[in-house]
Design an enzyme around this catalytic site. Structure first.
Site, PDB file in Angstrom:
ATOM      1  N   ASP A 438       0.825  -1.211   0.000  1.00  0.00           N
ATOM      2  CA  ASP A 438       0.000   0.000   0.000  1.00  0.00           C
ATOM      3  C   ASP A 438       0.860   1.262   0.000  1.00  0.00           C
ATOM      4  OD1 ASP A 438      -2.626   1.377   0.467  1.00  0.00           O
ATOM      5  OD2 ASP A 438      -1.624   1.955   2.328  1.00  0.00           O
ATOM      6  N   GLU A 491       1.238  -0.416  -5.155  1.00  0.00           N
ATOM      7  CA  GLU A 491       0.309   0.668  -5.440  1.00  0.00           C
ATOM      8  C   GLU A 491       1.155   1.941  -5.549  1.00  0.00           C
ATOM      9  OE1 GLU A 491      -3.462   3.149  -3.605  1.00  0.00           O
ATOM     10  OE2 GLU A 491      -1.859   2.403  -2.353  1.00  0.00           O
TER      11      GLU A 491
END
Length: 759
Positions: A438, A491
């Site tokens: 993330d 990401e």
């Protein structure tokens, strides 16, 4: 024989305030009357008398109580063998033996004749006499920040020492003045179990009688002189929030049955295999009775998800963070228990069952991993020993201005070790198949979401976070070396180069990078009314300029359906029919575009509501044909990708894609070809981004023969008007689009027709 300890030192032990209890307790060589001797000391607050047993000679010696609080000592001539056992007589002890952390002895009782029965004596282990769980090699690796199995040493390790069962507790807290362990095993009284520190800053103690299921915390006297209770940074389980204690757990209890999957995974080629990922928030995907907030347990979730993934032809699930987190509204992205699957859905063994069951039924499991930041909750990592231990001390480097969270100090060996060991922990203990990392962009740039003067440049004056880059490279190398077949996905929303290129080639080493540019451009285009799309053709074609610079995954994730954006269906323009047609068009274009695929739950049925973690998908919408049509379309697209090598084998190579016509902006049409390895039938994709049916549309093709229509997003089965080309088209012998032959097709309105060359 007079004790050589001061009353002050004894008092510090009794009050749990000695910084190194092991330096006084246990067996220690001393000199007595000029001769070598051994002082054996033990703090046994619930014993009235005690003896020591020399395991080597079998000789039994009494210990003297040199303090009424239960401090015992024996001074023995010569030296004693290591591993002493102590016999403890509880006759006359006032404490309830069920709370005794040192022995398993019963209270004094009376027999049937009323006669007093003396309690039996029991050999117990003195916690301070138990050697460290860390070997010299462990210490070396920890010092280097390279101990990738750190989770087998720190935290709460279930052990048997000298035949006595217990738990070895250890924690890294180099700036703490004192550390105690408190829990169910000692009535949460820290003075009974003070840990001893070492030069590495690791405090440890073996606690006999502590057992699986006991709740516990570390109680630290921090560097500022404040006592604070902290969750175990490496705790394997936690209480159900809002409670915050760690729970002693044995991770060896599950018998795995996924050996076939694991063997095949090691040979799995992440570049050439199909990957259709279903992103799931376990807390809201489906609800059920019997648990708080309707949370389903991991076992029930596994069975339901397997059935659904089989029906929908998803190859993998990606779980939003499963690590323990105090606030459900953070969806797991503000983690406290990095080594603990959230107790909202059951125990660690239940989560092992979840992964095992998915594997045995052919479904891979990816999890979101969050090394970019952590919350400020006082029981967590923040200011763990009173210092900025895991985070940067400088707020310009140590705090996210947007999220109010703290940033890991990637330049510190111990912090990098903690994070990399955590990543490997999920692959080792839980057989996880991949980690989606993330917020990588926030890690890579020192000025992320900061104004001038709010960030600190790197040593060269630049904005790149060199320490974070090194950490990510080290993480990816460790994952791919130790666990072949496991994938990592970043990401990362910027143009940072080489995210999914090998470390040896100068890259960061990720398997995949989320294609946020494709996602933003495509959604911006599809949001426009069809009449305006002709002037924005480049929004669609631009992605193919850079499509093969990285190994891209195409995401329509939870981020696109929260924070006021609305659901994907509600974002589509036009009347009711056009909204559904546009969504079918979006998915069909996405599934035929180069790259692996990811779709967030609820999108596969075209739900109307924006997602929130309380409600989840609107399953009731499947009572309507239009929503069932969207669901069937996604299932069929997944199947087509799996069954047609040309749609997955060369996702990351320009050899797998060929434009037929990218220039027909007047009609808002795109025609392109997908190709696989030698012998794979080529796939022709014809997209019409307007609601106008285009009959007799000529498309150039590289091969003469029959082109079979294998998919049409305008099919009645999906809620369309059934304008298409079933069963297919034969070439006409007319060259077109600089190809030797061509076919004439009907372009469905706001639709995609997929043709496969049949020879």
């Amino acid at each position: 024989m007079q004790t050589q300890l001061s009353l002050s030192a004894i008092g510090q032990i009794i009050n749990g305030q000695h910084e190194n209890p092991a330096s006084l307790l246990g067996a220690h060589p001393i000199s007595y009357q000029g001769e070598p001797a051994t002082a054996v000391r033990s703090y046994l607050p619930e014993a009235k008398s005690a003896w020591i047993m020399d395991n080597a000679s079998g000789q039994r010696r009494p210990m003297r109580q040199i303090h009424p609080a239960g401090f015992f000592e024996a001074i023995c001539e010569g030296t004693l063998e290591a591993g002493l056992a102590y016999e403890i007589d509880h006759n006359g002890a006032e404490a309830d033996a069920s709370h005794d952390a040192h022995s398993r002895i019963s209270n004094q009782t009376n027999n049937q004749n009323g006669e007093t029965v003396e309690p039996s004596k029991s050999n117990v282990i003195d916690p301070s006499a138990v050697p460290s769980i860390l070997t010299d090699f462990d210490r070396y690796l920890i010092g280097e920040g390279k101990h990738h199995q750190l989770y087998d040493r720190l935290g709460a390790q279930v052990r048997v020492v000298g035949g006595v069962e217990g738990v070895h507790f250890s924690v890294w807290a180099p700036n703490a003045r004192m550390v105690q362990i408190v829990g169910d095993f000692n009535g949460w009284e820290g003075s009974k179990h003070a840990l001893s520190g070492s030069e590495l800053g690791i405090w440890e103690l073996f606690v006999p009688g502590a057992k699986v299921g006991d709740k516990y915390k570390f109680r630290l006297l921090d560097q500022h002189g404040h006592w604070v209770d902290k969750t175990d940074p490496m705790g394997f389980a936690s209480e159900l929030p809002p409670l915050t204690a760690s729970v002693v757990t044995d991770l060896t209890v599950h018998t795995w049955g996924d050996s076939d999957w694991m063997e095949k995974r090691a040979e799995w080629n992440a570049m050439h295999e199909p990957m259709n990922v279903y992103e799931v928030h376990l807390g809201s995907w489906q609800k059920g009775p019997g648990r708080a907030h309707g949370w389903l347990d991991y076992r029930d979730l596994a069975k339901r998800l397997v059935d659904y993934c089989h029906r929908m032809n998803f190859t993998h699930v990606e779980l939003m963070p499963v690590n323990e987190h105090p606030f459900s509204g953070s969806w797991g992205y503000q983690a406290v228990g990095y080594f603990a699957p959230t107790s909202r859905h059951g125990s660690p063994e239940d989560f092992m069952f979840f992964v095992d069951y998915m594997h045995q039924n052919g479904i891979g499991v990816l999890i979101d991993w969050v090394p970019a930041h952590f919350p400020k909750d006082t029981h967590g990592l923040a200011k763990f020993d009173g210092s900025a231990l895991y985070e940067h001390s400088d707020i310009r480097q140590g705090e996210h201005p947007d999220w109010g969270t703290l940033i890991f100090n990637y330049g510190r060996n111990e912090v990098r070790n903690f994070l990399i060991a955590n990543a490997l922990f999920w692959l080792d203990k839980y057989h996880i198949d991949g980690l989606r990392v993330d917020a990588v962009a926030s890690m890579l740039y020192l000025d992320y979401s900061r104004e001038d003067g709010e960030w600190v440049p790197n040593q060269y004056g630049g904005r790149e976070n060199l320490e974070a880059m090194d950490f990510l490279r080290e993480f990816n190398v460790a994952v791919h070396e130790k666990y072949p077949g496991v994938v990592t996905a970043a990401e990362e929303s910027t143009a940072f180069p080489g995210v999914s290129r090998p470390v040896y080639d100068g890259g960061l080493g990720f398997t995949y990078k989320w294609n946020m540019g494709w996602m933003n451009d495509t959604l911006e285009y599809i949001h426009k009314e069809p009449i305006h799309r002709a002037h924005h053709q480049n929004d669609l074609t631009f992605s193919l300029i850079y499509a093969f610079t990285e190994n891209f995954m195409l995401p329509l994730s939870h981020d696109e359906v929260v924070h006021g954006k609305g659901s994907l269906l509600s974002q589509m323009p036009g009347d009711m029919w056009q909204k559904f047609a546009n969504l079918r068009l979006l998915y069909s274009y996405m599934w035929t575009h180069p790259g692996k695929k990811l779709l967030f739950m609820g999108g596969e049925m075209g739900q109307w509501n924006e997602w929130n973690d309380d409600d989840g998908p609107q399953w009731e919408l499947l009572d309507f044909d239009t929503h069932r049509g969207i669901q069937q379309l996604v299932a069929d697209l997944n199947k087509i990708v799996i069954e047609n090598p040309s749609l997955h084998q060369l996702d990351f190579s320009h050899e797998g894609f060929e434009w037929i016509d990218s220039m027909n902006w007047q009609d808002s049409a795109l025609v392109y070809m997908r190709k696989g390895l030698d012998g794979s039938a080529p796939i022709l994709v014809c997209c019409n981004f307007t609601p106008v049916v285009r009959e007799g549309y000529r498309v150039g093709v590289p091969q003469s023969g029959h082109w079979k229509e294998i998919f049409n997003s305008d099919s009645e089965a999906y809620g369309g008007t059934n304008m298409g080309n079933y069963p297919g088209c034969n070439t006409t012998g007319v060259s077109h689009h600089d190809r030797p032959d061509s076919i004439e097709i009907t372009m469905p309105p706001l639709g995609v027709s997929i043709m496969r060359f049949e020879g």
